[in-house]
Design a protein around this motif. Sequence first.
Motif, PDB file in Angstrom:
ATOM      1  N   LEU A 138       2.005   1.953  -3.496  1.00 33.43           N
ATOM      2  CA  LEU A 138       0.938   2.566  -4.288  1.00 33.43           C
ATOM      3  C   LEU A 138       0.759   4.037  -3.921  1.00 33.43           C
ATOM      4  CD1 LEU A 138      -1.853  -0.184  -4.297  1.00 33.43           C
ATOM      5  CD2 LEU A 138      -0.287   0.408  -6.153  1.00 33.43           C
ATOM      6  N   ALA A 139       0.795   4.319  -2.615  1.00 34.33           N
ATOM      7  CA  ALA A 139       0.576   5.695  -2.162  1.00 34.33           C
ATOM      8  C   ALA A 139       1.673   6.629  -2.657  1.00 34.33           C
ATOM      9  CB  ALA A 139       0.496   5.722  -0.636  1.00 34.33           C
ATOM     10  N   LEU A 158     -13.222  -0.819  -7.782  1.00 35.58           N
ATOM     11  CA  LEU A 158     -12.219  -1.071  -6.761  1.00 35.58           C
ATOM     12  C   LEU A 158     -12.842  -1.874  -5.643  1.00 35.58           C
ATOM     13  CD1 LEU A 158     -10.287   2.286  -6.405  1.00 35.58           C
ATOM     14  CD2 LEU A 158      -9.642   0.250  -7.670  1.00 35.58           C
ATOM     15  N   LEU A 164       0.826  -1.203   0.000  1.00 33.33           N
ATOM     16  CA  LEU A 164       0.000   0.000   0.000  1.00 33.33           C
ATOM     17  C   LEU A 164       0.863   1.257   0.000  1.00 33.33           C
ATOM     18  CD1 LEU A 164      -2.815   1.214   0.057  1.00 33.33           C
ATOM     19  CD2 LEU A 164      -2.807   0.999   2.558  1.00 33.33           C
ATOM     20  N   SER A 210       1.312   6.872  -6.651  1.00 33.75           N
ATOM     21  CA  SER A 210       0.073   7.445  -7.169  1.00 33.75           C
ATOM     22  C   SER A 210       0.025   8.950  -6.944  1.00 33.75           C
ATOM     23  CB  SER A 210      -1.126   6.789  -6.482  1.00 33.75           C
ATOM     24  OG  SER A 210      -2.324   7.400  -6.897  1.00 33.75           O
ATOM     25  N   ILE A 265      -5.927   7.110  -2.606  1.00 37.59           N
ATOM     26  CA  ILE A 265      -6.319   5.718  -2.812  1.00 37.59           C
ATOM     27  C   ILE A 265      -7.475   5.397  -1.871  1.00 37.59           C
ATOM     28  CG2 ILE A 265      -5.577   3.313  -2.692  1.00 37.59           C
ATOM     29  CD1 ILE A 265      -2.723   4.317  -3.182  1.00 37.59           C
TER      30      ILE A 265
END
Length: 374
Positions: free
Chosen positions: A55-56, A372, A52, A59, A63
């Motif tokens: 991704l954070a 999602l 995670l 991105s 999220i």
Amino acid sequence: MDQLSSFSQWTSYPYRLIPSSIRNRFFKAKRSVTAFREELLGPIEFLRSLFLASLAIASKDPIPIIGFWRRGKSYALAVSHDVETQLGLEDGAGRLIEVEKELGIRSTWNLPTDRYPLSSQLVIALAQNGEVGGHDTKHDGRLFFAGITDKLDRVKRCRERLEFLSRRPVRGFRAPLLQHSRELVETLGKAGYEYDSSMPSWEPLSPTSLKPHGVGTVFPFLISGLVEIPVSMPQDHQLIRVGGLGVAAAVDQLLEVSRWIRKAGGACVLLVHPDYEFGQEEGRDEYLRLLTSFRSDPACDIMTLGEMARWWIYRQESYIDEEGMINTRSDENKNAIGELELELVMGYGLDGFKMEPPIGNSVMEMPKSSRLRS
């Protein structure tokens, strides 16, 4: 197969007749039972956080995720009791219930059906103060080694007997000595159970293998159609009777473990036996101190094991739809959608994840082709 359990299986002596002093000395010789470390308790949580966080960082947009617990709570607690003796049922259980009633906490009581006499009055009283779960028939350490037919017979008879005595459905099970296997979980499903809580997140010495063992997560998960709720905190028996800690020191150890689980957002599954120190008058104040730490924390979602299992199924069936709203695949759960809350992961830094609630009723405008899931 470990030496003690093998001895129990192939002789006329059940496991419980092996003197506890011998069992405890055998355990102590291997490893300290108080050596709990974060990387042992929840390695899966480290991997999840790493994913995670990646991704954070990568991105450019927030999220969206569905919170793990009800009404935006940060972590959960389930109090459970394995009642091993008639004294624990008739004496210690009442003391624990007194503390739990004072704090408004309902717990799960796991009972063996054929080890000591059970009265309907006592079993109903336990069910009224929470819920009743199965704990095999004789608690003799032989369930793990039984054939499939015998396993099914034992766990089914256990459930049916407890339902008769409690006048309520019995949905959950915990294996004696936490001796677990996929075969046992599959058998529980055939016997009508909805969840199992026999697998430790981590324990320094398994009574089955005499080695450190655990499933490596402090979250419930699905296995063979059942919800498995790991025992994520050290057992009172291992800390006090085996590890040699005093009751106050054992509470300190439990609170230390709970603080890490809180940071991970997981489930603190507490296993306290009414047969031992916490069920005695001298242990009352420390048990009160332990539970008060959770009850006084507004971020803690307190529930029984059965409630946790049903919540986890409900959350598993939920998702964030194309409109950025929480929805569920099950029509029967739509009325409970309000208990789920959306969260936005805004970024990750030295202080961990930066989380914010969404503004308005939805998370964001999402592409119509995407969906999602939690």
